[in-house]
Design a protein around this motif. Structure first.
Motif, short mmCIF file in Angstrom:
data_model
loop_
_atom_site.label_atom_id
_atom_site.label_comp_id
_atom_site.label_asym_id
_atom_site.label_seq_id
_atom_site.Cartn_x
_atom_site.Cartn_y
_atom_site.Cartn_z
N GLY A 13 64.28 6.57 -23.59
CA GLY A 13 64.44 5.22 -24.11
C GLY A 13 65.22 4.33 -23.16
O GLY A 13 64.80 3.23 -22.82
N GLN A 14 66.35 4.83 -22.70
CA GLN A 14 67.19 4.03 -21.81
C GLN A 14 66.48 3.73 -20.49
O GLN A 14 66.55 2.62 -19.98
N ALA A 15 65.79 4.73 -19.96
CA ALA A 15 65.18 4.56 -18.63
C ALA A 15 63.94 3.67 -18.68
O ALA A 15 63.67 2.93 -17.73
N LEU A 16 63.19 3.74 -19.77
CA LEU A 16 61.87 3.10 -19.76
C LEU A 16 61.59 2.10 -20.86
O LEU A 16 60.63 1.32 -20.76
N LEU A 17 62.35 2.13 -21.95
CA LEU A 17 61.92 1.35 -23.11
C LEU A 17 62.96 0.38 -23.67
O LEU A 17 62.62 -0.72 -24.09
N GLU A 18 64.20 0.81 -23.74
CA GLU A 18 65.16 0.08 -24.57
C GLU A 18 65.94 -0.98 -23.81
O GLU A 18 66.47 -0.72 -22.75
N GLU A 19 66.03 -2.16 -24.42
CA GLU A 19 66.92 -3.20 -23.91
C GLU A 19 67.14 -4.25 -24.99
O GLU A 19 66.18 -4.77 -25.55
N ALA A 20 68.40 -4.51 -25.29
CA ALA A 20 68.72 -5.60 -26.22
C ALA A 20 68.66 -6.89 -25.41
O ALA A 20 69.45 -7.09 -24.50
N ILE A 21 67.69 -7.73 -25.74
CA ILE A 21 67.47 -8.93 -24.92
C ILE A 21 68.13 -10.14 -25.58
O ILE A 21 67.97 -10.39 -26.76
N ILE A 22 68.86 -10.87 -24.74
CA ILE A 22 69.62 -12.01 -25.25
C ILE A 22 69.30 -13.24 -24.42
O ILE A 22 69.28 -13.18 -23.19
N ASN A 23 69.01 -14.35 -25.10
CA ASN A 23 68.88 -15.61 -24.37
C ASN A 23 70.00 -16.54 -24.84
O ASN A 23 70.90 -16.10 -25.56
N ASP A 24 69.95 -17.82 -24.46
CA ASP A 24 71.06 -18.70 -24.78
C ASP A 24 71.25 -18.90 -26.27
O ASP A 24 72.33 -19.27 -26.73
N ASP A 42 60.54 -5.27 -31.44
CA ASP A 42 60.87 -5.83 -30.13
C ASP A 42 61.94 -5.01 -29.38
O ASP A 42 62.39 -5.41 -28.32
N TYR A 43 62.32 -3.90 -29.98
CA TYR A 43 63.23 -2.98 -29.28
C TYR A 43 62.62 -1.61 -29.45
O TYR A 43 62.48 -1.11 -30.57
N PHE A 44 62.23 -1.01 -28.34
CA PHE A 44 61.40 0.19 -28.44
C PHE A 44 62.21 1.46 -28.30
O PHE A 44 62.68 1.78 -27.22
#
Ligand code: MCN
Ligand code: MO
Length: 738
Positions: A650-661, A671-673
């Motif tokens: 997950g960490q290497a290929l899929l997961e990221e908490a995405i933040i914009n302004d 939207d979070y895999f």
């Protein structure tokens, strides 16, 4: 002997049969709570109007900051962090005047059922005046937009960790190589989200809490509410995973307790998945620097800057990362000249807590990226570069440049043996041949040295009943690991009794005298050892009682498998237990608070990946070879490797908490895999035949976080092998490789 054997988990029937009791399953008459949350990353709260909300049938109260009084705010364990190193403000349970991240709780809505609460949340009208937000670390350090005006800066922590003579080392370098490594923001995602029930009756506060640290929580609630801890009971029911995130105490938790106190009625709250995703976030830091190397691959020096995201507030567990990542960057390698400026900055984003590995994954990713970068730049292979730099067995115990004492191990031998056992070279060769035929397959390895077992102490108690059965009360707080089975194994061995006579309990502050809890892969070392030492004391007491029965000196009594004997006569374990109670002997129980220290497990992991025509990367094989000291239960330990390695995918290929302004975009699993069984690789896991034990009585080192500490580095290296491209961050997405 049970120790070292595969023993089936003792208490799992309920989990398999759906009979477990998580906080949300507890039947108690209580109000339900829900939260009005900020839709903005940064804004003034101009007014809050709850009148429509209060008209929803079943709604009892809507509280805002001014309604909930606490004696002390939330954040930072002042007991074991040095608050002087930090600029921080303690949080109030609800936002006051301003919101500082999207999702920040602004009001708590309380009602008789959760559906009305849900409806009423939408009817609270909050008038906001938006402010410019700073959501990126790199911008936050410039202090143009402040998260907390009163701190006058966004930099909460700024320390330089240096050792040796870096400038000199750079002068002696054959080559200087720039490095940049980013660990992205992750969401720990336990299956059971956060949950709490609070009841305040007759001056006594009872809290059912999905936590890893019931006693620490009790101490904190005592401070926050000014209630003596003797009048607070924290009960940890079954916990459906935590991964470090449930060490932190949320302002939501405090709001629920404060509301229960104010209303004089129990109040409960279970986070929705989206709330859970905003409440527990972790990682997110970037290292930028350069390294000095010799042509043979020897790493002479590292210098650079580490920037760590804190999110909007300092949580209890956030102080770990900026302080521990630098100390662990040297890893198993003998680099003595290092200078790392570590800064942690506030941003208008959800606060950072911790996630499996908590700073050791980051440090490992940085140093393993450095090792692989050296290999690439100097056209050496990954193994040679590591061997050249590793601390040798004859240098152990080794004190790293920042004073961490690596207790035991033989890194080079493990590297060699491990890669042989995992067939690394054959796989590499095979992958190369396959690539010539057009397949995008690749093999990567990474090594880790982990700090685990954290002290300073852990509690264990063993009681023998009048029937001779054994109750173990542990300070460990297992929440999925199965450590309770390992503790039963150790105690059954110490007392030489049938493991089915042993029961292990934990997690209730009124049953367990004290505890540190389960985190930092410490339970098989610290808690199991405390139980073991208590069992030894109990055995001594049993011997003394047996001596009385046999009318001999205690020195004459020998014990084996349930029988005490002296001078050719025997009494059984059960007879002695019964005798000791009926004849006014001192009770057969023992409480131990065992001091303990850190210990350093290590290992090498190998990943095999394949990239398809659409850029989808699959980890096909994942192999681990670890030295975790004495292995108490290979099945439990292997299970940890499998779970950790799946999260590493997950960490290497899929997961990221995405933040914009405007705030966080990832608030559902659409939207979070997170990896599922489909993304899980095929596993192979080995533990060394002759382990290097820890100084703990069980000899165990930790394994609970290992695969997530090293896995991302091994997988990223495999993707590099498959694609011929270079990556300095996770996750690697299809668009990065296609
Ligand atoms: N073990 C063993 N021999 C050893 C070391 C460990 O048999 N030498 C076994 C233990 O008996 C235990 C397991 O391996 O069943 C992990 O033990 P240990 O390494 O001591 O770790 P802890 O029990 O302290 O667990 C904490 C660790 C951490 S810090 C995180 S984060 C994490 C992890 O455990 N969270 C988890 N694994 C998890 N597994 C589940 N299912 N859920 C979580 O939330
Ligand atoms: Mo953890």
């Amino acid at each position: 002997m049970y120790t070292g054997k595969v023993i089936k988990r003792l208490y799992d029937d309920k989990f398999v049969n759906g009979k477990s009791t998580y906080v949300d399953d507890i039947q108690i008459s209580a109000y339900y709570a829900g939260f009005v949350r900020s839709p903005y990353a940064h804004a003034y709260i101009k007014s809050i109007d709850a009148s429509d909300s209060l008209r929803v049938p079943g709604i009892v109260a809507v509280f805002t900051a001014k309604d909930l009084q606490v004696k002390d705010g939330v954040g930072i364990w002042t007991t074991y962090e040095d608050p002087k190193q930090w600029k921080f403000i303690k949080r109030k349970p609800l936002a006051e005047g301003k919101v500082k991240y999207t999702g920040e709780p602004v009001a708590i809505v309380i009602g008789t059922d959760k559906y009305s609460v849900r409806d009423a949340i939408d009817k609270v009208s909050v008038d906001y005046e938006r402010l410019p937000a700073v959501t990126k670390m790199e911008e936050a350090v410039e202090d143009k937009v402040l998260v907390h005006d009163e701190l006058k800066t966004n930099v909460g922590f700024d320390q330089t960790y240096s050792a040796g003579n870096v400038e000199n080392a750079f002068k002696n370098a054959d080559k200087v190589i720039p490095v940049e490594v980013t660990n992205n923001r992750l969401i720990p995602s336990p299956m059971e989200p956060r949950g709490i029930i609070a009841r305040y009756e007759g001056g006594t506060l009872t809290v059912w809490y999905s936590t890893q640290v019931p006693h620490t929580a009790r101490a904190e609630f005592s401070k926050v509410f000014g209630i003596p801890s003797s009048k607070i009971r924290v009960i940890m029911p079954d916990v459906g995973g935590a991964f470090g995130s449930k060490v932190n105490i949320l302002p939501e938790d405090i709001s629920v307790i404060a509301s229960a106190i104010k209303l004089g009625r129990p109040v409960r709250w279970t986070a929705t998945r989206s709330e859970e995703m905003l409440a527990s976030e972790a990682r997110h830091n970037t290292f930028r620097g350069e390294i000095a190397v010799k042509n043979d691959g020897k790493l002479l020096a590292i210098k650079g800057e580490l920037l760590v995201d804190l999110g909007a507030y300092l949580t209890y567990t956030a102080p770990l990362q900026p302080a521990i990542i630098p100390l662990m960057i040297p890893g198993p390698y003998k680099v003595r000249d290092i200078s790392i400026r570590s800064r942690a900055v506030y941003t208008n984003t959800p606060p950072i807590t911790m996630y499996r590995g908590a700073s050791r994954p980051e440090a490992t990713f940085i140093i393993e990226r450095i090792m692989s970068t050296i290999a690439d730049e100097l056209k050496l292979d990954d193994v040679t570069v590591r061997e050249v730099n590793m601390v040798r067995a004859d240098e152990m115990p080794y004190t790293n440049p920042f004073g961490l004492r690596y207790d035991s191990g033989d890194y080079i031998s493990l590297l060699r043996e491990g890669l042989k056992a995992l067939k690394y070279q054959q796989l590499k060769g095979w992958a190369e041949e396959e690539r010539k035929k057009g397949r995008k397959v690749g093999v990567g390895m990474a090594f880790y040295l982990e700090i685990s077992g954290f002290g300073p102490w852990e509690f264990g108690e063993v009681r023998v009943s009048e029937t001779g059965d054994i109750l173990v009360i542990t300070g460990g707080t297992p929440h999925g690991q199965g450590t309770e089975t390992a503790i039963a194994q150790v105690v059954a061995d110490t007392l030489q009794v049938d493991i089915n006579r042993v029961r292990v309990v934990w997690g209730d502050t009124e049953t367990v005298a004290s505890s540190m809890g389960t985190y930092g892969s410490r339970t098989a070392s610290a808690a199991a050892s405390a139980a073991m030492v208590a069992a030894k004391e109990v055995l001594e007491k049993m011997k003394r009682a047996a001596a009385k029965m046999l009318k001999v000196d205690v020195e004459e009594v020998s014990y084996s498998s349930g029988e005490f004997s002296a001078q050719g006569r025997k009494v059984t374990w059960d007879e002695v237990a019964s005798f000791s109670y009926s004849s006014n002997e001192p009770g057969i129980y023992a409480q131990v608070t065992l001091p303990g220290d850190v210990t350093f497990p290590y290992g090498v992991h190998v990943a095999l990946v394949e990239v398809d025509d659409y850029g989808i990367i699959r980890v096909k094989d994942y192999k681990a070879y670890d030295d975790i000291g004495t292995v108490i239960n290979p099945a439990l330990a292997e299970g940890q490797i499998h779970g950790g390695a799946t999260q590493a995918v997950g960490q290497a290929l899929l997961e990221e908490a995405i933040i914009n302004d405007d705030g966080q975009l990832t608030v559902t699993y659409a939207d979070y895999f997170i990896p599922t069984a489909v993304e899980a690789p095929k596993f192979e896991s080995y533990f060394v035949d002759r382990p290097h034990s820890s100084a703990y009585p069980t000899g165990a080192k930790g394994v609970g976080e290992a695969a997530l500490i090293v896995g991302p580095a091994a997988i990223v290296r495999a993707v590099e092998d498959a694609t011929g491209r270079r990556f300095n961050k996770t996750p690697i997405r299809p668009e990065d490789v296609i």
